[in-house]
Every structure is written in C-alpha cells, then in structure tokens.
Scaffold this motif. Structure first.
Motif, PDB file in Angstrom:
ATOM      1  N   ARG A  63       0.823  -1.202   0.000  1.00  0.00           N
ATOM      2  CA  ARG A  63       0.000   0.000   0.000  1.00  0.00           C
ATOM      3  C   ARG A  63       0.859   1.255   0.000  1.00  0.00           C
ATOM      4  NH1 ARG A  63      -4.862  -1.485   4.216  1.00  0.00           N
ATOM      5  NH2 ARG A  63      -6.469  -1.908   2.674  1.00  0.00           N
ATOM      6  N   MET A  64       1.909   1.240   0.786  1.00  0.00           N
ATOM      7  CA  MET A  64       2.777   2.397   0.870  1.00  0.00           C
ATOM      8  C   MET A  64       3.333   2.772  -0.503  1.00  0.00           C
ATOM      9  SD  MET A  64       6.266   2.849   3.095  1.00  0.00           S
ATOM     10  CE  MET A  64       5.469   2.338   4.613  1.00  0.00           C
ATOM     11  N   LEU A  65       3.770   1.772  -1.253  1.00  0.00           N
ATOM     12  CA  LEU A  65       4.374   2.029  -2.553  1.00  0.00           C
ATOM     13  C   LEU A  65       3.333   2.272  -3.645  1.00  0.00           C
ATOM     14  CD1 LEU A  65       7.284  -0.594  -2.511  1.00  0.00           C
ATOM     15  CD2 LEU A  65       7.352   1.827  -1.884  1.00  0.00           C
ATOM     16  N   GLN A  66       2.219   1.547  -3.594  1.00  0.00           N
ATOM     17  CA  GLN A  66       1.224   1.697  -4.648  1.00  0.00           C
ATOM     18  C   GLN A  66       0.428   2.989  -4.528  1.00  0.00           C
ATOM     19  OE1 GLN A  66      -1.125  -1.710  -5.829  1.00  0.00           O
ATOM     20  NE2 GLN A  66       0.366  -3.139  -4.958  1.00  0.00           N
ATOM     21  N   PHE A  67       0.272   3.504  -3.310  1.00  0.00           N
ATOM     22  CA  PHE A  67      -0.399   4.794  -3.132  1.00  0.00           C
ATOM     23  C   PHE A  67       0.573   5.964  -3.233  1.00  0.00           C
ATOM     24  CE2 PHE A  67      -4.101   2.666  -0.971  1.00  0.00           C
ATOM     25  CZ  PHE A  67      -5.101   3.262  -1.719  1.00  0.00           C
ATOM     26  N   LEU A  68       1.861   5.692  -3.289  1.00  0.00           N
ATOM     27  CA  LEU A  68       2.880   6.739  -3.313  1.00  0.00           C
ATOM     28  C   LEU A  68       2.650   7.791  -4.406  1.00  0.00           C
ATOM     29  CD1 LEU A  68       5.617   7.930  -2.380  1.00  0.00           C
ATOM     30  CD2 LEU A  68       6.732   6.284  -3.920  1.00  0.00           C
ATOM     31  N   PRO A  69       2.273   7.424  -5.636  1.00  0.00           N
ATOM     32  CA  PRO A  69       2.101   8.456  -6.669  1.00  0.00           C
ATOM     33  C   PRO A  69       1.095   9.534  -6.303  1.00  0.00           C
ATOM     34  CG  PRO A  69       2.196   6.284  -7.676  1.00  0.00           C
ATOM     35  CD  PRO A  69       2.128   6.066  -6.195  1.00  0.00           C
ATOM     36  N   PHE A  70       0.068   9.197  -5.541  1.00  0.00           N
ATOM     37  CA  PHE A  70      -0.909  10.210  -5.164  1.00  0.00           C
ATOM     38  C   PHE A  70      -0.298  11.223  -4.198  1.00  0.00           C
ATOM     39  CE2 PHE A  70      -3.468   6.438  -6.257  1.00  0.00           C
ATOM     40  CZ  PHE A  70      -4.259   6.988  -7.256  1.00  0.00           C
ATOM     41  N   PHE A  71       0.539  10.748  -3.277  1.00  0.00           N
ATOM     42  CA  PHE A  71       1.207  11.660  -2.349  1.00  0.00           C
ATOM     43  C   PHE A  71       2.180  12.565  -3.106  1.00  0.00           C
ATOM     44  CE2 PHE A  71       4.686  12.776   0.527  1.00  0.00           C
ATOM     45  CZ  PHE A  71       3.994  13.309   1.604  1.00  0.00           C
ATOM     46  N   VAL A  72       2.945  11.985  -3.996  1.00  0.00           N
ATOM     47  CA  VAL A  72       3.908  12.775  -4.769  1.00  0.00           C
ATOM     48  C   VAL A  72       3.187  13.782  -5.658  1.00  0.00           C
ATOM     49  CG1 VAL A  72       5.724  12.651  -6.525  1.00  0.00           C
ATOM     50  CG2 VAL A  72       5.654  10.966  -4.672  1.00  0.00           C
ATOM     51  N   LEU A  73       2.057  13.377  -6.216  1.00  0.00           N
ATOM     52  CA  LEU A  73       1.268  14.322  -7.008  1.00  0.00           C
ATOM     53  C   LEU A  73       0.850  15.505  -6.147  1.00  0.00           C
ATOM     54  CD1 LEU A  73      -0.304  15.168  -9.531  1.00  0.00           C
ATOM     55  CD2 LEU A  73      -2.190  13.745  -8.730  1.00  0.00           C
TER      56      LEU A  73
END
Length: 363
Positions: free
Chosen positions: A183-193
């Motif tokens: 989850r940490m890695l797969q949701f990461l793009p939303f945080f970076v966005l």
C-alpha cells in the motif's frame, strides 16, 4: 490534525484557491475548501466500511462501494501531499511528524490489536508495530512518505518515478507485510502528485464547467462499476496486493497501476469540483477528520461482533439507505468538539517532556 492524519496540519499557510474568501488567504487561517473536502471524504470512508457487509446481497451497493473506493483515499493522500510541500526535515517539523503521526500510530495500533482480539476472537493476536492493523496502515505510510518529501523536491521527474515504483511493487509479491509496504508504494504516486500541486491547480477543477462535466463522469463511472461487479475485483483499488496475489499475470500489474491511477485521478478531480469553497456547517469538522478516521473503525468492528447487520431488512434498498445515513452521522459525531476533547490525548498527544528545547538565539 487533519485527515486522515496530519493531512490538515499545514506546515505553511494554505491560501484560498477559490479567490473568493479573502480571510482564507491570511496567514494562519485554515482554508475552508480543504477542510470541506476532508470532511466529505471521511464520510465516504465511513460509508464505504458500512457498506462492506451489504455487498454480497446487492450488485448496486457493490458498484457504489467500488466507485467510492476508487477515489476517497487518493483524495486524502493528494491533500496530505499538498500539505507536506514545506516539510524539510527541520527539528520543528520532525517533532510535529512524531506527535501527529508516529505516536497516534503506536497508540491506535496497540488499541486495535487489543480490540480485535475480542471482536475477531483471536486472543493471541500479537502486538507488532511492523504490521499495521486495519486503518493504521495510513499512519505508517504517511510517516514514511513525509520523511521522503525532501527527496521528491530534488528529483527531476518525481511523479513518473513514483509511478514506476508503484508499478514495480505490483510485480513483487515477495515484498512482505512489513509496514504494509505494498500500500505504501502503490499509493505513493498520489502523495507525490500532491507535493507537485499548487493552488492554481485546484482552481482549475473548481469551475462551473468542471462541475457540470463531473455529473456525466460520475454517472459513467457508476455504470462501469455496475458492469464490472461480476467481472473484476475491488482489490485493485485497495492497492495492497501484487498482480500475482490477485490471480493476474505479472505484466498486468503495471498496466493496472496506470489505469487505476488515471481513473482515480479523474474521479478525485470531479469530487473536488463539487466541494464548496466557503465555510459551511461542517467546515470545522474537516479540521478533525483524524478523529473520525481512527475512531470509526472501532464502531465498524463492534457492529459486526454485536450482530447489527443480522436483520434481513438491512439488505433491502431502504436498509442500505439507513446504513448509509447512520454511518455518516456516526463519523460526523466522532469529528465533533466533545469527542475531540475526550480523545485528544491519543490523537493529538503533546509530550513536550520528550523533546529537547530549541536553543535560544542571541539578539
């Protein structure tokens, strides 16, 4: 605290992206738009959990469930990233990260372990801080994401890099369960966005034209979800498993990552277009969504243990409506001022004794 965790505790003043509320642009004032968005999103989180027991008997409820899960956590995470833009690893911000994220994680990870020993009938469930239980995965992920913020600021193409990391994660079933790393890695793009966004980006989705376009987009998404119910799994929107663990070929993971990211981003934009920018009766509740997020899980767990879903009429259309309303009311109460006063020690601890005092500077 904001929410879920720390998404609303800004490290810098949040200006009004609507351009209509001058007060929201004053330093130290909260932006009503983001508090409204967080409140509406936490209601969807609670409603989604309340719908879960009803899915097996209703294709419509399952379609609504899939639609909500496609964008409610991405919306939270994008806002969390947006409010993390000024995180620089300074002592003051590290202190806020520890008190606003790490300590609540320890408290509620322990509390959920003891609570689910009772509700799930697993008396020997161990207490471990390495395997987040139930809702606490977000706290663990946010802690790591925010620590990496300085790195994303210097990377030339942060969002593409984050997407590649998420794509590779879906191809790696051997990552394990430590800190719910999938989850940490797969949701990461939303945080970076969220880190990459600016107030003008939110202004662009808050136009009359965008609000009008959001109606057919959501209608089409709901129709697509209804069609997909017997043909696919909602697990792709959980972002907690690799492609192989979902019974798909390994190459499907990266493709699904890009497809789900695009779908979620479109729905988040449509959702935000409907969020009011002015102060409303629920704006102040949006500043306390961390409370609703962490506490409503206890209600969801005990509802199953005490058989609240046993009555057959709950599985009829009227029952689903009642469940929806009750879930919205419960999470609203959990964000209210009286609840905040009772649980502030756990959600917003202030252990000043544990930190060194900042050195005084000479005049």
């Amino acid at each position: 605290a904001g929410g879920p965790p720390a998404a609303g505790r800004s490290d810098e003043p949040a200006g009004s992206d609507a351009g209509k509320d001058a007060a929201a642009q004053q330093p130290g004032r909260r932006d009503a738009f983001f508090d409204n968005a967080k409140y509406l999103a936490i209601v969807l989180v609670a409603v989604g959990h309340a719908w879960e027991p009803l899915r097996s008997d209703s294709r419509t409820v399952t379609a609504l469930y899939q639609l909500v899960y496609a964008f409610h956590m991405p919306a939270f995470i994008i806002i969390a990233g947006y409010y993390s833009r000024s995180f620089d690893g300074s002592p003051g911000r590290i202190r806020r990260l520890v008190t606003g994220v790490a300590l609540p994680y320890v408290v509620f990870e322990t509390a959920y372990t003891f609570f689910t020993r009772w509700t799930d009938g697993v008396p020997d469930r161990p207490i471990t801080l390495l395997e987040p239980l139930y809702l606490t995965w977000f706290l663990a992920s946010l802690f790591v994401w925010r620590l990496t913020t300085p790195m994303w600021k210097v990377v030339r193409w942060p969002l593409p890099v984050a997407l590649v990391i998420a794509m590779l994660a879906t191809m790696s079933p051997s990552l394990g369960e430590d800190l719910d790393i999938q989850r940490m890695l797969q949701f990461l793009p939303f945080f970076v966005l969220g880190l990459c966004l600016r107030p003008e980006h939110f202004r662009k989705v808050r136009t009359r034209r965008m609000r009008m376009l959001a109606v057919p987009v959501f209608a089409g998404a709901l129709a697509a979800a209804y069609w997909a119910v017997p043909r696919s799994t909602t697990a792709w929107f959980y972002h907690r498993d690799s492609a192989q663990e979902l019974g798909a070929p390994v190459w499907y993971g990266p493709v699904a990552t890009l497809a789900v990211f695009a779908c979620s981003l479109l729905l988040v934009a449509c959702f935000l277009s409907w969020v009011p920018g002015r102060r409303t009766w629920f704006t102040s509740l949006g500043a306390a969504t961390l409370y609703g997020y962490l506490l409503h899980g206890f209600v969801a767990q005990v509802s199953k243990y005490w058989g609240w879903y046993d009555p057959e009429w709950l599985y009829e259309p009227l029952g689903a409506v009642v469940v929806t309303v009750v879930a919205a009311v419960v999470v609203t109460v959990l964000c209210s001022a009286p609840v905040r006063r009772v649980f502030r020690w756990a959600v917003e601890p202030r252990p000043d004794w544990a930190f060194r005092k900042a050195p005084r500077t000479a005049d």
